[in-house]
Write a protein that holds these residues in place. Structure first.
Motif, mmCIF file in Angstrom:
data_model
loop_
_atom_site.group_PDB
_atom_site.id
_atom_site.type_symbol
_atom_site.label_atom_id
_atom_site.label_comp_id
_atom_site.label_asym_id
_atom_site.label_seq_id
_atom_site.Cartn_x
_atom_site.Cartn_y
_atom_site.Cartn_z
ATOM 1 N N UNK A 77 0.824 -1.216 0.000
ATOM 2 C CA UNK A 77 0.000 0.000 0.000
ATOM 3 C C UNK A 77 0.854 1.260 0.000
ATOM 4 N N UNK A 78 0.356 2.281 -0.703
ATOM 5 C CA UNK A 78 1.026 3.587 -0.718
ATOM 6 C C UNK A 78 0.949 4.176 0.691
ATOM 7 N N UNK A 79 2.092 4.644 1.195
ATOM 8 C CA UNK A 79 2.109 5.129 2.584
ATOM 9 C C UNK A 79 1.664 6.578 2.715
ATOM 10 N N UNK A 80 1.941 7.379 1.686
ATOM 11 C CA UNK A 80 1.580 8.807 1.765
ATOM 12 C C UNK A 80 0.964 9.213 0.431
ATOM 13 N N UNK A 81 -0.291 9.603 0.473
ATOM 14 C CA UNK A 81 -0.990 9.979 -0.760
ATOM 15 C C UNK A 81 -0.669 11.427 -1.104
ATOM 16 N N UNK A 82 0.540 11.600 -1.598
ATOM 17 C CA UNK A 82 1.023 12.952 -1.895
ATOM 18 C C UNK A 82 2.220 12.838 -2.827
ATOM 19 N N UNK A 83 2.357 13.801 -3.742
ATOM 20 C CA UNK A 83 3.516 13.806 -4.641
ATOM 21 C C UNK A 83 3.193 14.606 -5.886
ATOM 22 N N UNK A 84 4.212 14.893 -6.668
ATOM 23 C CA UNK A 84 4.047 15.727 -7.860
ATOM 24 C C UNK A 84 4.590 15.002 -9.086
ATOM 25 N N UNK A 85 4.008 15.281 -10.239
ATOM 26 C CA UNK A 85 4.481 14.700 -11.499
ATOM 27 C C UNK A 85 6.003 14.835 -11.624
ATOM 28 N N UNK A 86 6.497 15.966 -11.153
ATOM 29 C CA UNK A 86 7.931 16.248 -11.324
ATOM 30 C C UNK A 86 8.755 15.996 -10.067
ATOM 31 N N UNK A 87 8.191 15.300 -9.068
ATOM 32 C CA UNK A 87 8.993 15.001 -7.868
ATOM 33 C C UNK A 87 10.237 14.219 -8.282
ATOM 34 N N UNK A 88 11.410 14.767 -8.005
ATOM 35 C CA UNK A 88 12.660 14.074 -8.327
ATOM 36 C C UNK A 88 12.935 13.981 -9.814
ATOM 37 N N UNK A 89 12.412 14.906 -10.576
ATOM 38 C CA UNK A 89 12.655 14.939 -12.033
ATOM 39 C C UNK A 89 14.140 14.720 -12.336
ATOM 40 N N UNK A 90 14.452 13.890 -13.345
ATOM 41 C CA UNK A 90 15.863 13.545 -13.588
ATOM 42 C C UNK A 90 16.747 14.764 -13.870
ATOM 43 N N UNK A 91 16.260 15.700 -14.645
ATOM 44 C CA UNK A 91 17.110 16.852 -14.982
ATOM 45 C C UNK A 91 17.321 17.728 -13.746
ATOM 46 N N UNK A 92 16.255 17.906 -12.979
ATOM 47 C CA UNK A 92 16.404 18.672 -11.734
ATOM 48 C C UNK A 92 17.354 17.959 -10.780
ATOM 49 N N UNK A 93 17.236 16.625 -10.709
ATOM 50 C CA UNK A 93 18.122 15.860 -9.820
ATOM 51 C C UNK A 93 19.576 16.007 -10.254
ATOM 52 N N UNK A 94 19.808 15.947 -11.568
ATOM 53 C CA UNK A 94 21.180 16.107 -12.071
ATOM 54 C C UNK A 94 21.702 17.498 -11.744
ATOM 55 N N UNK A 95 20.829 18.496 -11.885
ATOM 56 C CA UNK A 95 21.233 19.866 -11.545
ATOM 57 C C UNK A 95 21.556 19.953 -10.053
#
Ligand code: PXG
Length: 442
Positions: free
Chosen positions: A313-331
């Motif tokens: 089961x999902x523990x927290x019903x929260x998050x964004x399409x771009x959570x941890x986006x690869x380009x942002x993470x690389x930046x």
């Protein structure tokens, strides 16, 4: 025909600009078309010294090669990966690197895309945390007058900037506010943390007594309020907030969107002030402002409270399409590496005394009623023009821009937060030009 992005467009009407006097701006636009290290280039080809790290975010200065290259490479390799029920290694790597520089005990990272989203996320986690532990009545949120926690509904509810709240209806229910800590009559021209005001944290005891501790989920404060004019925590204040929240089982959230990533000379204000909260909200300097990204950093205790129940089961019903986006993470990774390789947090700490002396040299200039500083942050408060609040500081902002320095104003307060790569000569230039601007003010 290719769009010539370097020339000023001739119709400025379509873009409804954020936090801007749109009509005034569009009559006399101020456009930046390029940036490098400590300087912006204007559309008319002038160099402007960046006294504000963009909007408190470009802590490593502008167009830093490592960050630019990381973004370019990542965009060509893995542009996007689904953020829910799928992962990619870069977001995990960045989370580890954030935890490496966070205070001991802060062990998990929840990604967002901005400071505002980090605040909403932290407030929601706080309420859900208590519920997960069987204390579902703990839903109240306590903010502070003059606090800035972004512009979404949770953030403006706990925030305390009247103009950001008053036209937006009833806001979140169940919110209360601590008094702000700005006491110029007692503390004007203090260098660093003010002596007076720790007692204002005791107001939390009053609020707890009023509502009952068992109804309060969290207290959120900026360890140092940036947007509202650089209001420093009085000596002992944050320690008291920590003690009172702990005593009553209330979570303490530090909004480190401005203070995070070296601004005060440590990775976070929590380390600078030696007070560790249960959650920290961040954004801005996480990616050097280059790509939108925010992160909520939580203690193991907060995170672990959710890790119960069936594992599918999902523990927290929260998050964004771009959570941890690869380009942002690389930046983010490239940004943290740049800070580390160049020792920028230490540099901020080393430069702080020089910055302090330069800033306080403005004391005695016309209309200057207070000067405040900490790390590489500084503020000069001006006496408002009678009946025309904000006008004097905004005039200073416009004149400063003409002189080739970028400052920020909020009310009649001038705020500065230069990139941490600033040199002593550039500090002299910034403060020297500001002095000329202040001397010429009506
Ligand atoms: N919390 C704090 C403490 C902030 O300073 C936010 C949340 C919201 O972040 P986003 O990324 O949603 O804008 C902020 C943002 C200024 C200025 O000049 C300050 C901010 C943003 C823009 C301008 O004071 N702070």
């Amino acid at each position: 025909m290719a769009l010539d992005r370097k020339s000023a467009p001739n119709d400025l009407n379509a873009f409804w600009m954020p936090f801007t006097a749109n009509r005034q701006f569009k009559k006399a636009p101020r456009m930046f078309v390029a940036a490098k290290d400590m300087h912006y280039t204007t559309a008319d080809g002038r160099q402007v010294l960046d006294g504000t790290a963009g909007l408190w975010c470009c802590n490593a200065g502008h167009c830093r090669p490592k960050i630019t290259e990381a973004i370019q490479k990542q965009a060509a390799e893995l542009d996007y990966a689904p953020a829910f029920q799928m992962g990619h290694p870069i977001a995990f790597e960045l989370a580890n690197r954030i935890i490496d520089i966070a205070p001991a005990g802060m062990e998990h990272v929840f990604y967002t895309n901005s400071g505002s989203e980090s605040v909403e996320t932290a407030l929601k986690i706080a309420i859900a945390y208590h519920r997960a532990r069987g204390e579902g009545a703990r839903t109240r949120l306590i903010g502070r007058e003059r606090g800035y926690h972004g512009v979404n509904f949770g953030g403006i509810s706990v925030g305390g900037i009247v103009t950001n709240r008053k036209v937006f209806g009833p806001l979140l229910a169940g919110v209360d506010h601590l008094p702000h800590t700005h006491q110029p009559a007692l503390n004007a021209f203090t260098k660093g943390q003010p002596e007076h005001g720790a007692n204002l944290a005791d107001e939390l005891e009053r609020i707890v007594a009023l509502h009952g501790a068992e109804t309060i989920a969290a207290v959120i404060v900026e360890p140092m309020s940036g947007s509202t004019g650089v209001l420093l925590p009085p000596k002992g204040y944050l320690e008291k907030l920590r003690a009172i929240t702990k005593k009553h089982g209330i979570l303490l959230i530090f909004d480190e969107v401005i203070t995070g990533f070296g601004r005060l000379g440590s990775a976070f204000a929590a380390q600078h002030y030696g007070v560790v909260p249960d959650m920290m909200t961040t954004a801005k300097g996480l990616t050097n402002g280059v790509i939108p990204m925010g992160a909520v950093i939580t203690s193991a205790e907060v995170h672990d409270a959710f890790m119960a129940g069936p594992e599918h089961l999902i523990e927290l019903f929260h998050g964004y399409t771009y959570s941890g986006n690869p380009i942002a993470s690389a930046a983010g990774i490239a940004t943290l590496e740049t800070y580390k390789e160049e020792g920028l947090f230490e540099r901020a700490a080393e430069l702080a005394p020089y910055w302090q002396d330069a800033l306080h040299s403005l004391r005695g200039l016309p209309h200057v009623i207070d000067i405040r500083n900490e790390g590489l942050i500084g503020a000069v408060e001006l006496e408002p023009i009678a009946g025309e609040p904000t006008k004097r500081a905004f005039t200073a902002f416009l004149n400063a821009y003409e002189k080739g320095i970028l400052i920020r104003t909020t009310g009649d307060i001038i705020a500065m937060s230069p990139p941490l790569i600033i040199s002593k000569a550039e500090i002299d230039e910034l403060i020297g030009k500001l002095a000329e601007v202040l001397k010429a003010l009506a």
